[in-house]
Write an enzyme that holds these catalytic residues in place. Structure first.
Site, PDB file in Angstrom:
ATOM      1  N   LYS A   1     -10.443  -1.556  10.595  1.00 25.72           N
ATOM      2  CA  LYS A   1     -10.466  -2.782   9.795  1.00 25.72           C
ATOM      3  C   LYS A   1     -10.660  -4.018  10.673  1.00 25.72           C
ATOM      4  O   LYS A   1     -10.664  -5.143  10.179  1.00 25.72           O
ATOM      5  CB  LYS A   1      -9.186  -2.899   8.976  1.00 25.72           C
ATOM      6  CG  LYS A   1      -8.989  -1.765   7.965  1.00 25.72           C
ATOM      7  CD  LYS A   1      -7.721  -1.947   7.162  1.00 25.72           C
ATOM      8  CE  LYS A   1      -7.363  -0.681   6.378  1.00 25.72           C
ATOM      9  NZ  LYS A   1      -8.290  -0.404   5.285  1.00 25.72           N
TER      10      LYS A   1
ATOM     11  N   HIS B   1       0.858  -1.182   0.000  1.00 27.54           N
ATOM     12  CA  HIS B   1       0.000   0.000   0.000  1.00 27.54           C
ATOM     13  C   HIS B   1       0.897   1.236   0.000  1.00 27.54           C
ATOM     14  O   HIS B   1       2.037   1.192   0.466  1.00 27.54           O
ATOM     15  CB  HIS B   1      -0.866  -0.046   1.269  1.00 27.54           C
ATOM     16  CG  HIS B   1      -1.931   0.974   1.371  1.00 27.54           C
ATOM     17  ND1 HIS B   1      -1.672   2.278   1.748  1.00 27.54           N
ATOM     18  CD2 HIS B   1      -3.286   0.900   1.199  1.00 27.54           C
ATOM     19  CE1 HIS B   1      -2.815   2.944   1.792  1.00 27.54           C
ATOM     20  NE2 HIS B   1      -3.805   2.145   1.468  1.00 27.54           N
TER      21      HIS B   1
ATOM     22  N   CYS C   1      -4.841   2.516  -3.569  1.00 26.27           N
ATOM     23  CA  CYS C   1      -3.597   3.059  -3.009  1.00 26.27           C
ATOM     24  C   CYS C   1      -2.436   2.108  -3.260  1.00 26.27           C
ATOM     25  O   CYS C   1      -1.554   1.945  -2.406  1.00 26.27           O
ATOM     26  CB  CYS C   1      -3.755   3.349  -1.508  1.00 26.27           C
ATOM     27  SG  CYS C   1      -4.938   4.664  -1.157  1.00 26.27           S
TER      28      CYS C   1
ATOM     29  N   GLN D   1      -4.643  -5.835   6.927  1.00 26.89           N
ATOM     30  CA  GLN D   1      -5.585  -6.727   6.250  1.00 26.89           C
ATOM     31  C   GLN D   1      -5.579  -8.140   6.829  1.00 26.89           C
ATOM     32  O   GLN D   1      -6.278  -9.017   6.320  1.00 26.89           O
ATOM     33  CB  GLN D   1      -5.245  -6.781   4.752  1.00 26.89           C
ATOM     34  CG  GLN D   1      -5.309  -5.450   4.041  1.00 26.89           C
ATOM     35  CD  GLN D   1      -6.718  -4.909   3.951  1.00 26.89           C
ATOM     36  OE1 GLN D   1      -7.691  -5.663   3.939  1.00 26.89           O
ATOM     37  NE2 GLN D   1      -6.850  -3.592   3.875  1.00 26.89           N
TER      38      GLN D   1
ATOM     39  N   ASP E   1       2.948  -4.822   7.984  1.00 24.10           N
ATOM     40  CA  ASP E   1       1.665  -4.140   7.922  1.00 24.10           C
ATOM     41  C   ASP E   1       0.581  -5.211   8.025  1.00 24.10           C
ATOM     42  O   ASP E   1       0.328  -5.953   7.075  1.00 24.10           O
ATOM     43  CB  ASP E   1       1.557  -3.373   6.605  1.00 24.10           C
ATOM     44  CG  ASP E   1       0.170  -2.802   6.339  1.00 24.10           C
ATOM     45  OD1 ASP E   1      -0.726  -3.008   7.169  1.00 24.10           O
ATOM     46  OD2 ASP E   1      -0.009  -2.181   5.271  1.00 24.10           O
TER      47      ASP E   1
END
Length: 608
Positions: A238, A135, A378, A215, A212
């Site tokens: 999220k 991202h 993104c 997700q 990261d």
């Protein structure tokens, strides 16, 4: 045609997504009069009643500032805030609660590490490895850190399935590698990356790794100690929690060596004008009044997720992913982008033969009550890697069902059928021999706006307005290849748009076109041409475009460059209008591409 799956896999039979749905009030609402089908969980998840109530309860009976108040209300607010920190610690199995730093989200957490780790550990000639699946929020901060420190960015490549090339990764690692930045799951493709292997290899060279996890955390159990991650980040929104709250996990010894990210209250031990001593972890990285309610809401979200059990969620979502993949194969011309062997519940696709722009797909699915994400997500480098500008993305969560997938596929088949009919009508029509600048549609932009408004006022609902917008786009000539040669691309998320213009005889003239033939974007170009082409520049600059789009019921397109480039198109037109009669054909940004007051040889003024 692929046979339609009849049911979910046996491992998911005991999981009741229907019962879970009842905990989420918004899932009982409608969109355009149809039941909401929410498939944009990669962007943000919906919130259960337990989270909504926890936030309301905090503001109703526990609201106070934290840490320094001696009165009871402040003590209770502090307890709730720190309780949330301990919940996060347990949720990701961190060794110590001081390793949990509350941030505004994943983006701020990554920026914190890029800034503070970069200042402490990265210098000239050092290297930072960033995967090709990242991202923008896991690319740009490292570029900024490299620019400041003199380090170099190296890119870990991927294959055509959207999988990282681990052999190439091992070759990239060297004694100058200081940090590796990688996502646990790709938000654009759904690829599950082998982060444990990536971390182990990096540690072999003394490098640190930031993962990261934005997700990942709502779909699979997380254990930062088992991964041996140096830094791990995620966002509350999220994870079925509120927006504006996120988490940075960092190993204690690293956080202690890093300088603070921001200065202010609560991150200090003592302050004089000569010197400041910083507070211990975690306060050192939490300057100012934090998002207390957000932390409380995040804690409630974690409680909710743990009451269901991510070990139960993962099999359900995996089965749903298989079902959705098989059903999407039934849609004519649909091609999945990202076919990794190990995937989470993300289905990113384009539609070809005939080609249908992602913004058109998203707009028309919305009218069916189906919410998906369209654009580059993104992740522009990923789009460039696959030679596309955008995809349509359906992303799953624990409350999604096969009925949601069926609604998506039904909508896509309807769109594909309509597009096939339109394509057949256009077949065999010759391209115009001469491309002309459109003349004025009315004496002034306001007069043109009044005429357009009359057309839209006759449309009774959003679907009719959208269809009218697309019909207007049919009047825009197909000049893209020409315009691409003589103008710069308009910034925007959805499509590649080009505009060329000039001032002549005191009037503004311009042409525009879109590369992927997006009907909604072509409609926007048609409206802008009717409003502005052939008009006096001063009138163009004075016209209230936002108010006009609100007036005709297309306010979803106003000031939304992330969606369709409308803002960018208006800015380009304004630049041409403001630059005077001696301007270049494309405005100041394109001065080298065409002479002033002259069109390319293919372009004529209407009526000449």
């Amino acid at each position: 045609m692929t046979a339609r799956p009849t049911q979910l896999q046996p491992s998911a039979r005991k999981f009741s997504a229907e019962k879970i749905r009842a905990d989420f009030p918004i899932l009982a609402t409608t969109a355009h009069g149809k039941p909401l089908v929410y498939l944009d969980n990669g962007a943000t998840t919906q919130k259960p009643r337990a989270v909504i109530d926890a936030i309301s309860r905090y503001y109703e009976s526990e609201n106070a500032n934290i840490h320094r108040g001696v009165y009871d209300l402040s003590q209770r607010a502090t307890a709730r805030y720190e309780e949330a920190r301990r919940k996060v610690q347990s949720f990701i199995n961190a060794a110590d609660e001081v390793e949990i730093i509350f941030t505004r989200g994943t983006t701020e957490a990554i920026n914190l590490v890029a800034n503070c780790f970069g200042r402490a550990f990265v210098g000239p000639g050092d290297e930072i490895i960033v995967s090709a699946l990242e991202h923008h929020s896991n690319i740009v901060p490292w570029q900024m850190a490299a620019e400041i420190s003199g380090a170099r960015i190296r890119v870990l490549p991927m294959n055509d399935a959207g999988e990282l090339l681990m052999d190439a990764y091992i070759k990239l690692l060297n004694p100058r590698t200081r940090l590796v930045a990688v996502n646990h799951v790709s938000n654009a493709l759904g690829t599950i990356n082998p982060v444990e292997e990536i971390i182990a290899a990096a540690h072999g060279f003394g490098a640190r790794v930031l993962v990261d996890g934005a997700q990942w955390v709502a779909h699979f159990p997380t254990d930062v100690r088992a991964l041996d991650a140096d830094f791990y980040t995620f966002s509350g929104h999220k994870l079925f929690g509120p927006t504006g709250i996120g988490v940075l996990y960092g190993k204690r010894n690293l956080l202690q060596q890093m300088p603070p990210y921001q200065g202010g209250g609560d991150m200090i031990r003592t302050v004089t004008f000569e010197k400041t001593e910083y507070a211990d972890l975690p306060n050192k990285f939490e300057a100012g009044t934090p998002d207390i309610a957000g932390a409380v809401g995040l804690g409630a979200a974690i409680d909710y997720v743990q009451s269901i059990g991510l070990q139960n969620v993962a099999p359900h979502e995996e089965a749903l992913l298989h079902y959705a993949t098989a059903r999407l194969a039934e849609v004519p011309g649909l091609r999945l982008i990202g076919t990794a062997r190990h995937k989470a519940g993300v289905l990113s696709f384009i539609m070809e033969n005939p080609a249908i722009a992602s913004i058109d797909i998203g707009t028309q699915l919305d009218l069916e009550g189906v919410a998906v994400r369209t654009g580059h997500h993104c992740c522009q480098p990923i789009m460039d890697r696959f030679g596309i500008t955008s995809t349509t993305r359906a992303s799953l969560a624990m409350y999604n069902t096969t009925d949601d997938i069926d609604a998506l596929v039904d909508g896509l088949q309807k769109i594909a059928g309509k597009a096939a009919g339109n394509s057949a009508q256009m077949r065999g029509k010759p391209a115009p021999l001469v491309i002309e600048y459109p003349g004025p549609a009315a004496p002034t932009p306001q007069a043109a706006a009044d005429e357009i408004s009359e057309m839209f006022d006759m449309m009774g609902d959003p679907q009719a307005r959208t269809e009218l917008l697309m019909d207007l786009g049919k009047s825009v000539p197909h000049t893209f290849e020409l315009l691409k040669k003589v103008s710069q691309r308009i910034p925007g998320c959805m499509s590649e748009v080009h505009i060329i213009g000039r001032q002549r005889d005191g009037r503004l003239e311009f042409l525009g076109d879109v590369g992927d033939n997006a009907a909604t974007v072509r409609g926007l170009i048609a409206i802008l041409q009717r409003l502005f082409s052939g008009q006096v520049p001063q009138n163009v600059l004075a016209f209230d475009i936002n108010g006009f789009f609100n007036r005709i019921g297309l306010d979803q397109f106003v000031s939304s460059k992330r969606r369709n480039g409308l803002e960018g198109m208006v800015k380009r037109i304004h630049a041409i209008a403001a630059s005077g009669p001696q301007s270049a054909a494309n405005g100041p940004a394109d001065a080298a591409s065409a002479p002033a007051n002259a069109a390319p040889s293919h372009v004529a003024r209407r009526g000449q």
